[in-house]
Design a protein around this motif. Structure first.
Motif, PDB file in Angstrom:
ATOM      1  N   GLY A  87       0.603  -1.750  -0.364  1.00  0.00           N
ATOM      2  CA  GLY A  87       0.337  -0.154  -0.221  1.00  0.00           C
ATOM      3  C   GLY A  87       0.317   1.185  -0.223  1.00  0.00           C
ATOM      4  O   GLY A  87       0.358   2.066   0.025  1.00  0.00           O
ATOM      5  N   TYR A  89       3.902   3.980  -1.860  1.00  0.00           N
ATOM      6  CA  TYR A  89       3.512   4.438  -3.260  1.00  0.00           C
ATOM      7  C   TYR A  89       4.706   4.892  -3.473  1.00  0.00           C
ATOM      8  O   TYR A  89       5.674   5.073  -3.353  1.00  0.00           O
ATOM      9  CB  TYR A  89       2.513   5.968  -3.059  1.00  0.00           C
ATOM     10  N   GLY A 115      -5.532   4.446  -1.683  1.00  0.00           N
ATOM     11  CA  GLY A 115      -5.652   3.039  -2.055  1.00  0.00           C
ATOM     12  C   GLY A 115      -5.176   3.652  -3.963  1.00  0.00           C
ATOM     13  O   GLY A 115      -5.396   2.810  -4.944  1.00  0.00           O
ATOM     14  N   PRO A 189       1.115   2.641  -6.100  1.00  0.00           N
ATOM     15  CA  PRO A 189       0.749   1.646  -4.967  1.00  0.00           C
ATOM     16  C   PRO A 189       1.794   0.598  -4.944  1.00  0.00           C
ATOM     17  O   PRO A 189       1.678   0.362  -6.260  1.00  0.00           O
ATOM     18  CB  PRO A 189      -0.361   0.923  -4.712  1.00  0.00           C
ATOM     19  N   LYS A 231      -9.135   1.058 -10.408  1.00  0.00           N
ATOM     20  CA  LYS A 231      -8.910   1.951  -9.316  1.00  0.00           C
ATOM     21  C   LYS A 231      -7.878   3.494  -9.495  1.00  0.00           C
ATOM     22  O   LYS A 231      -7.457   4.206  -9.076  1.00  0.00           O
ATOM     23  CB  LYS A 231      -8.074   0.937  -9.060  1.00  0.00           C
TER      24      LYS A 231
END
Length: 302
Positions: A87, A89, A115, A189, A231
């Protein structure tokens, strides 16, 4: 959540140091073009800053427009520490990028995305620009030209590249992939970035090896052909005008014409647009850098 800044630099050691300073205390993974000595980039860092910078050891020579740019990006992901969480980056920057806003505001935006994947892109096949698909169907040989420039005159290398492009067979795009394009400057991510690197190294992505500026297509094509597409901040692919990725920036202010370095008016436009970063900027532009630093200081104190 931890943010790792993957910085790819090839010149201007002073600008690199200034950028690294602006990113503290966040860790930096630095890929220095193998055509340059790392020593100069290390020299400008204080001992405190050096502790937060990891220089990629397995470097590659980087050539404009070539797949070598993607290789440098992948080597930055490879260099992430083993303790990096899925999670966390990875944020891709060049050595000539610079923040326009206080860094905590950028970190807050990443955190607030829950996320999210900062990777905007458009479908090359649906673009009304005929040139777009030629970026991937033709072989452009930019890395070949770059490699030869050290041995033959630049003009001769350019002519040879164009000749090779003209006589090479077209590249076949796998039916399993929808080729897309977007800005190279993304925030992914860690799990997404690592999956992207594994995929790009397979034969399925081989068609990008001699494409035109694959740094605008490789990671982006993986993202939007995977579970990660939903996402993204836009929730999928978008449309663009004139096939320009500058209209689909993730967190940079990008000019339509990226030739040359930014002007004071560019900085003003970026600030008015409330963007987090700007490029291209160099250390000799002290007045412009001072303008930005004053704005950041004002933002931090308000």
């Amino acid at each position: 959540m931890k943010i790792y800044f993957a910085v790819m630099a090839h010149n201007d050691e002073e600008m690199f140091s200034r950028l690294v300073d602006s990113l503290a205390p966040h860790p930096v993974i630095a890929h220095i073009d193998a055509k340059r000595e790392v020593r100069g980039f290390r020299a400008g860092l204080t001992s405190f800053r050096s502790a937060s910078v990891h220089f990629v050891n397995d470097r590659c020579p980087v050539h404009w427009g070539g797949f070598s740019v993607v290789e440098a990006m992948m080597k930055c992901v490879d260099a992430l520490p083993s303790e990096a969480n899925e999670g966390d980056y990875v944020v891709f920057l060049s050595g000539n990028c610079y923040p326009l806003r206080p860094l905590p505001e950028f970190v807050e935006a990443i955190s607030a995305s829950d996320g999210g994947v900062f990777c905007r892109a458009y479908d090359l096949r649906s673009s009304d620009q005929r040139w777009d698909m030629k970026r991937v169907t033709r072989r452009h040989w930019f890395d070949l030209r770059g490699t030869l420039q050290g041995f033959i005159p630049p003009l001769a290398a350019r002519i040879l590249r164009k000749f090779m492009a003209a006589v090479s067979r077209s590249q076949k795009i796998p039916d399993t992939l929808q080729p897309v394009a977007g800005s190279q400057w993304m925030a992914l991510p860690v799990a997404c970035a690592r999956e992207a690197v594994a995929a790009i190294r397979t034969s399925e992505f081989r068609f990008l090896r001699n494409s035109y500026a694959p740094d605008e297509m490789a990671f982006q094509t993986f993202v939007h052909n995977s579970r990660w597409s939903s996402k993204t901040i836009a929730g999928g692919l978008e449309s663009t005008q004139n096939g320009k990725v500058s209209g689909l920036q993730n967190f940079h202010y990008l000019r339509d014409d990226m030739n040359g370095y930014v002007s004071s008016s560019d900085v003003t436009s970026g600030i008015e647009a409330n963007d987090f970063f700007i490029r291209k900027i160099r250390s000799s532009q002290q007045e412009i850098l001072g303008q930005i630093d004053a704005r950041i200081t004002q933002g931090s104190s308000s």
